[in-house]
Write an enzyme that holds these catalytic residues in place. Structure first.
Site, short mmCIF file in Angstrom:
data_model
loop_
_atom_site.label_atom_id
_atom_site.label_comp_id
_atom_site.label_asym_id
_atom_site.label_seq_id
_atom_site.Cartn_x
_atom_site.Cartn_y
_atom_site.Cartn_z
N LEU A 54 0.64 -0.88 0.16
CA LEU A 54 -0.05 0.00 0.02
C LEU A 54 1.38 1.44 0.25
O LEU A 54 1.28 1.92 1.11
CB LEU A 54 -1.05 -0.32 1.21
CG LEU A 54 -1.99 0.53 1.06
CD1 LEU A 54 -2.47 1.21 0.31
CD2 LEU A 54 -2.15 1.24 3.07
N HIS A 55 1.04 2.00 -1.25
CA HIS A 55 1.53 3.14 -1.32
C HIS A 55 1.22 4.18 -1.99
O HIS A 55 1.91 5.15 -2.17
CB HIS A 55 3.24 2.34 -0.97
CG HIS A 55 3.49 2.36 -3.03
ND1 HIS A 55 3.57 1.38 -3.59
CD2 HIS A 55 3.82 3.15 -4.11
CE1 HIS A 55 2.99 1.38 -4.86
NE2 HIS A 55 3.93 2.09 -5.23
N ARG A 56 0.36 3.85 -2.57
CA ARG A 56 0.50 4.47 -4.50
C ARG A 56 -0.67 6.02 -3.45
O ARG A 56 -1.34 6.10 -3.29
CB ARG A 56 -0.49 4.20 -5.16
CG ARG A 56 -0.68 4.81 -6.38
CD ARG A 56 -1.14 3.65 -7.59
NE ARG A 56 0.09 2.83 -7.81
CZ ARG A 56 0.75 2.87 -8.82
NH1 ARG A 56 0.86 4.35 -9.23
NH2 ARG A 56 1.44 2.46 -9.34
#
Length: 357
Positions: A204-206
């Site tokens: 989870l990083h966008r």
């Protein structure tokens, strides 16, 4: 001997460059000069890749990071321009869709140095994504476009690229080359109480998720629920995501671990039940390791994975994400048609470059 400058700066580019650099080394006619912009500066997300993947140490280290898109891209452009003027290369090569990609391409194009774009032609059709802007602009000013899939070539043709004086080549995907080669060197991460093959791997990083608090809350709620009711969720947490969660006081109740090196990441991919991600590259890596994938985005560049039933888009709605995980969890994934080239992309790229620059 021909000289190529390769510009890299972010985690996926390190992985792609590792196998292409190996292929280029086998050609005595090409000298590669590596420029590392420093876009990823965390130890676990930068230096470790050079050590693990045997990528040659960068000839130039720019250390440009931690700034806005405009400031980073501008500083990179100016620094890369200086390097081009000093080195006088025959071509400059970039990967993917980061700020480093666009800065390298712009610097070269303005100095009339041919640009080689690996992973060209990908489109999410979401102009709110900085990556979409970077990849479109980079394709427009490149001289050689290496496309990982036929879908990517179709996108370029729809945009009128067949009428341009440009070389377009279906190369296959270098990420598959990396996955196949480095699987033999995997390292098991040290995670307490991790079930051997009964966990879900999440990333989870966008920015579209982490910068939108409502989306982030929905995703975290889904992750927490899945962890409690379906299977343990293992999440190597990106530093930026960790900071946002702390700032917004959003509780994350899954197995959170520090960012891992690539060799540990592919161990996790190889041993998980399912992949839950908002990353473009991880969607493909799940497929390479024959794992079903649920993507927490509204669009994907890798539409062929949706078409063959290996991936399902779930957006950022917690119920949709949970339902998608239940739907995909026990799905069998296969690749009989070598969707991404079967591990020959790097050799194809090196050979094509040697013949056309």
């Amino acid at each position: 001997m021909k000289k190529i400058i390769t510009v890299i700066g972010a985690r996926p580019q390190f992985i792609k460059a590792s196998v292409v650099s190996q292929a280029l080394k086998q050609l005595s006619s090409i000298k590669e000069i590596i420029v590392h912009t420093g876009q990823h500066f965390d130890e676990n997300m930068s230096n470790i890749f050079f050590n693990e993947l045997n990528i040659p140490k960068p000839d130039y280290q720019l250390n440009i990071n931690g700034k806005s898109h405009g400031k980073m891209t501008g500083e990179m452009l100016a620094s890369i321009e200086d390097i081009i003027l000093q080195e006088q290369p025959d071509a400059l090569m970039v990967y993917g869709d980061t700020n480093s990609t666009l800065a390298g391409a712009l610097a070269a194009a303005k100095l009339h140095v041919p640009v080689i774009h690996i992973e060209a032609g990908l489109r999410s059709f979401n102009m709110k994504m900085p990556e979409e802007i970077n990849r479109i602009l980079t394709d427009q000013i490149s001289a050689i476009l290496f496309c990982p899939t036929q879908t990517a070539i179709d996108n370029l043709q729809a945009e009128g690229f067949t009428d341009k004086e440009i070389l377009i080549e279906l190369s296959g995907d270098v990420m598959q080359d990396s996955a196949m080669y480095f699987k033999q060197f995997v390292k098991q991460p040290q995670i307490e109480n991790l079930p051997a093959n009964n966990f879900i791997l999440a990333t989870l990083h966008r920015a579209e998720n982490t910068d939108n608090i409502q989306r982030l809350q929905q995703i975290v709620h889904a992750l927490n629920t899945i962890h409690k009711t379906i299977a343990p969720v293992v999440l190597p947490l990106h530093p930026r995501t960790r900071n946002v969660l702390a700032k917004e006081n959003i509780p994350l109740e899954v197995c959170v671990i520090e960012p891992v090196g690539y060799l540990e990441m592919i161990w996790l991919l190889d041993h998980c039940q399912l992949v839950l991600t908002d990353s473009g590259g991880v969607q493909k890596e799940a497929f390479f390791f024959k794992k079903p994938c649920v993507t927490m985005r509204d669009q994907t560049e890798w539409v062929e994975l949706i078409e063959v039933g290996a991936n399902q888009l779930a957006g950022a709605d917690s119920k949709v994400i949970i339902d998608a995980v239940n739907n995909m969890l026990n799905r069998t994934i296969s690749d009989p048609n070598e969707l991404y080239g079967g591990g020959k992309a790097s050799a194809n790229i090196a050979q094509f470059i040697s013949q056309h620059i």
